[in-house]
Design an enzyme around this catalytic site. Structure first.
Site, PDB file in Angstrom:
ATOM      1  CB  ILE A  94      74.936 -33.138 -73.907  1.00 28.22           C
ATOM      2  CG1 ILE A  94      74.120 -32.358 -74.928  1.00 28.22           C
ATOM      3  CG2 ILE A  94      74.299 -33.033 -72.530  1.00 28.22           C
ATOM      4  CD1 ILE A  94      72.698 -32.845 -75.065  1.00 28.22           C
ATOM      5  N   GLY A 136      79.454 -40.628 -71.205  1.00 32.50           N
ATOM      6  CA  GLY A 136      79.109 -41.661 -70.251  1.00 32.50           C
ATOM      7  C   GLY A 136      80.097 -42.803 -70.265  1.00 32.50           C
ATOM      8  N   GLY A 137      79.685 -43.939 -69.700  1.00 29.98           N
ATOM      9  CA  GLY A 137      80.582 -45.068 -69.594  1.00 29.98           C
ATOM     10  C   GLY A 137      80.858 -45.762 -70.909  1.00 29.98           C
ATOM     11  CG  MET A 138      77.970 -47.626 -73.099  1.00 35.41           C
ATOM     12  SD  MET A 138      77.263 -49.293 -73.160  1.00 35.41           S
ATOM     13  CE  MET A 138      75.504 -48.914 -73.211  1.00 35.41           C
ATOM     14  CG  ASP A 191      73.729 -47.574 -63.552  1.00 38.99           C
ATOM     15  OD1 ASP A 191      74.195 -47.528 -62.397  1.00 38.99           O
ATOM     16  OD2 ASP A 191      74.271 -47.026 -64.521  1.00 38.99           O
TER      17      ASP A 191
END
Length: 703
Positions: A19, A22-24, A136
């Site tokens: 899908i 992300g950042g991690m 965030d």
């Protein structure tokens, strides 16, 4: 992998397709085979799995968010460790992020933006009350489902309040989050609380209304600097068509000092609900302040909220909201002025920003006294006029007779149609006023209530107010999943103008994939609805994966948006090493529908065969039997006595019967050969060559 289920986590979560990244972590659409539902599965990048800080942040997301139960927060179902990394199982929200919406469609209508911000504030209120700060809040973490619901995702860097932080993760001076949405205190590495999330939500609301955030720059550091140092231009100054109330709410959220923002997310939500309901008096005008108990904070609802118009900029609100709670009694708030400022404490002025008032009047008590005297005089005059009017009505001209007043007993018209009720009351010489109200239970056009009530006697030509049901507001039905013709019939029958778009999708040809506005949105007849129709799955080639590792093949198929069958097929291969991919089904290069199922065939290694038993068989039969199963044959002749039963037959074989060997393995068989001088010695069983054993035996005899 050799367990046969490389696409399933924890024995129940079957990965369907990739899908997002992300950042991690990577996020996959998966199916929970135990509960038979679709979920989103977030898998931490392998390179982070050995980093204790990243793992701790990942674990914290699961534990913190799993305890948050709210309709506007993405639910967390499960988490665990597998395949050398960590994963989280979350609620799957079918829809788009607000970042995608703004990027593709531009600014959001004011009413819809305010409602989204209100729903996000509700989610943050729940988190803050649980002691968690999101840290965030951004457009990318706000999901809008296909049905229009708002969901806040990713509490991955949330931190506990009240001293619950762990060493090394949220230490003073560390900075986490996204620079575009930083609060000033977050950009400076200072401690944060719920008001920091509200600043980020202010950036989100600003970006939804203006189409871009309040601060932009070439580097994240430059953006963070602007959050700390620069004052943002107001929405009105940028020419954004919003009311002064919504402009003031947004700018209050973007106050540099946390004390000048809303004290809590619930205070923000109260103002947004008042704005959405069309309330024309938002508490917190000049001279009013914040909720009691928040000393030094800016006015909770106001800070320039002003007096919003009776309705927002959009003709139709996105959905109906509960009535706003009653306004709190205004409480004066004093804002400390600069040292030595002779004008005294600052107060709220028009526009919601602090400004110093003029020197306070010293004759307030005189003005109050004068006002009271004036009110007394007005009361006396009003009383005199009432008495005079009564005397005039009751006087017939001086002969002492009174004029009789005709009274009418009000009938009950509740439950009648508005036309029948109006006809009956007009027949009694009464005036009729009709007020329509939305009602979900009483049919449209039926009288719900009357004032005055039935049975009360009133004078002729008195006014009777009828409250009439307006029925349920027109709402856009859900046609997602319907075929094109059915969707058109349904929408056009309600008077909507329908626009049709087409897109390649995994749904069957002709099915509705999306609709705008979302199902359930209030939209009167004549409004426009856009539906997107599937043209069927896109044809894509199956990638070439021969000799690839299972993990490589798995990722390649997911990236190409194929689905991998849970059970891999295993078979031996003469050319492919054990554990590597032999082929795929359908074969590589085949053009198939995007999203189709693909089976991976894995090598179990080079093929083997079970050695058949050939002892006592004649040599030619034994050789034929062995070659039929693809084994090589080496014959060694062993001298035996003439007339011995073993003449021409297999005496021994190596490898032994039923042993598993690779194809083309050499099987050595010893065959009896008639001899006048047979030698009985174990040295005749050597299997190196056909001739050597006989020569060795003969030389021994000669000796």
């Amino acid at each position: 992998m050799s367990d046969g289920r490389p696409t399933v986590f924890n024995g129940r979560y079957e990965l369907l397709r990739h899908i997002a990244r992300g950042g991690m972590a990577d996020v996959y659409l998966a199916r929970d085979e135990l509960l038979n539902r679709e979920v989103a599965l977030k898998v931490l990048f392998p390179e982070f799995a050995n980093d204790p800080n990243f793992v701790e942040r990942f674990r914290r997301e699961a534990q913190a968010a799993a305890n948050l139960n709210h309709p506007n927060i993405v639910g967390i179902y499960d988490w665990g460790q597998e395949r050398g990394t960590y994963y989280i199982v979350m609620e799957h929200v079918a829809g788009r992020t607000m970042a995608d919406v703004v990027r593709s469609s531009g600014p959001v209508p004011a009413q819809r933006a305010a409602q989204i911000a209100s729903d996000v504030a509700a989610a943050l209120s729940t988190a803050h009350q649980a002691g968690l700060v999101h840290r965030d809040v951004k457009l990318g973490n706000i999901l809008i489902s296909d049905s229009g619901d708002v969901k806040v995702a990713d509490f991955g860097i949330a931190t506990a309040l009240a001293g619950r932080t762990d060493a090394g993760l949220t230490q003073h001076g560390s900075v986490m989050g996204t620079a575009t949405y930083f609060s000033p205190e977050q950009a400076q590495g200072k401690s944060v609380d719920g008001r920091s999330d509200l600043y980020s939500l202010g950036v989100v609301l600003y970006e939804m209304l203006a189409g871009e955030p309040p601060f932009t720059a070439e580097t994240p550091i430059a953006v963070a600097y602007k959050h700390v140092q620069e004052k943002p231009r107001t929405l009105v100054e940028r020419g954004v068509p919003v009311s002064s109330a919504l402009n003031a709410i947004t700018m209050k959220l973007l106050a540099k000092n946390p004390l000048n923002r809303y004290p809590t997310a619930e205070d923000l939500r109260s103002d947004l609900r008042r704005y959405l309901s069309g309330t024309t008096d938002i508490p917190g005008r000049a001279g009013t302040g914040s909720r009691a108990g928040a000393p030094g904070a800016a006015s909770g609802p106001s800070a320039g909220a002003g007096r919003p118009p009776a309705s927002g900029p959009s003709a139709q609100p996105a959905s109906r909201l509960p009535a706003a709670p009653p306004a709190r009694a205004p409480v004066p708030v004093r804002q400390a002025s600069a040292p030595g400022d002779p004008r005294g404490p600052a107060m709220y002025g028009p526009g919601g920003y602090y400004e110093a008032p003029d020197a306070r009047r010293k004759d307030d008590w005189r003005r109050t006294g004068g006002l009271l005297i004036g009110l007394c005089v007005l009361v006396l005059i009003l009383g005199y006029l009432i008495v005079a009017f009564v005397d005039q009505v009751g006087d017939d001209g001086g002969d002492g007779a009174t004029v009789p007043v005709e009274l009418v007993a009000l009938p009950s018209v509740t439950g009648l149609s508005v036309s029948d009720a109006e006809r009956e009351l007009l027949g009694l010489n009464l005036q009729v006023t009709i007020v329509e109200r939305t009602n979900e239970t009483v049919p449209r056009g039926e009288v719900v209530q009357q004032s005055p009530v039935a049975g009360q006697k009133v004078e002729s030509r008195s006014e009777v107010t009828l409250f009439v049901s307006a029925g349920v507001p027109d709402q856009v039905p859900n046609v997602i999943g319907s075929d094109q013709n059915s969707a058109l019939d349904t929408l056009e029958s309600l008077g909507y103008t329908v626009t049709v778009d087409f897109v390649s999708d995994v749904r069957e040809f002709g099915e509705v994939v999306t609709q705008l506005p979302a199902p359930g949105t209030e939209l009167p007849a004549g409004g426009s609805v856009v539906i997107t129709i599937s043209t069927g799955p896109e044809k894509v080639p199956v990638p070439e994966l021969e000799s690839a590792t299972l993990n490589t093949a798995f990722e390649a198929l997911l990236s190409a948006q194929f689905r991998v069958t849970p059970e891999n097929t295993e078979e031996a291969s003469e050319t492919i090493e054990e554990g590597l991919v032999i082929r795929t089904e359908p074969q590589s290069g085949s053009l198939v529908d995007k999203g189709s199922w693909v089976t991976i065939v894995i090598s179990t290694g080079f093929p083997t065969v079970q050695v058949p038993g050939v002892v006592d068989l004649f040599a030619d039969s034994a050789e034929q039997t062995l070659r039929q199963v693809r084994l090589e044959v080496e014959i060694v002749l062993v001298p035996v006595a003439i007339g011995d039963a073993s003449v021409g037959r297999v005496i021994t074989q190596d490898p032994a019967p039923f042993e598993e060997v690779l194809l083309d393995t050499v099987v050595v068989i010893e065959v009896g050969e008639a001899s006048d001088d047979p030698i009985s010695t174990t040295t005749t069983t050597t299997t190196s060559t056909t001739v050597a054993p006989i020569q060795t035996t003969a030389s021994s005899a000669d000796g």
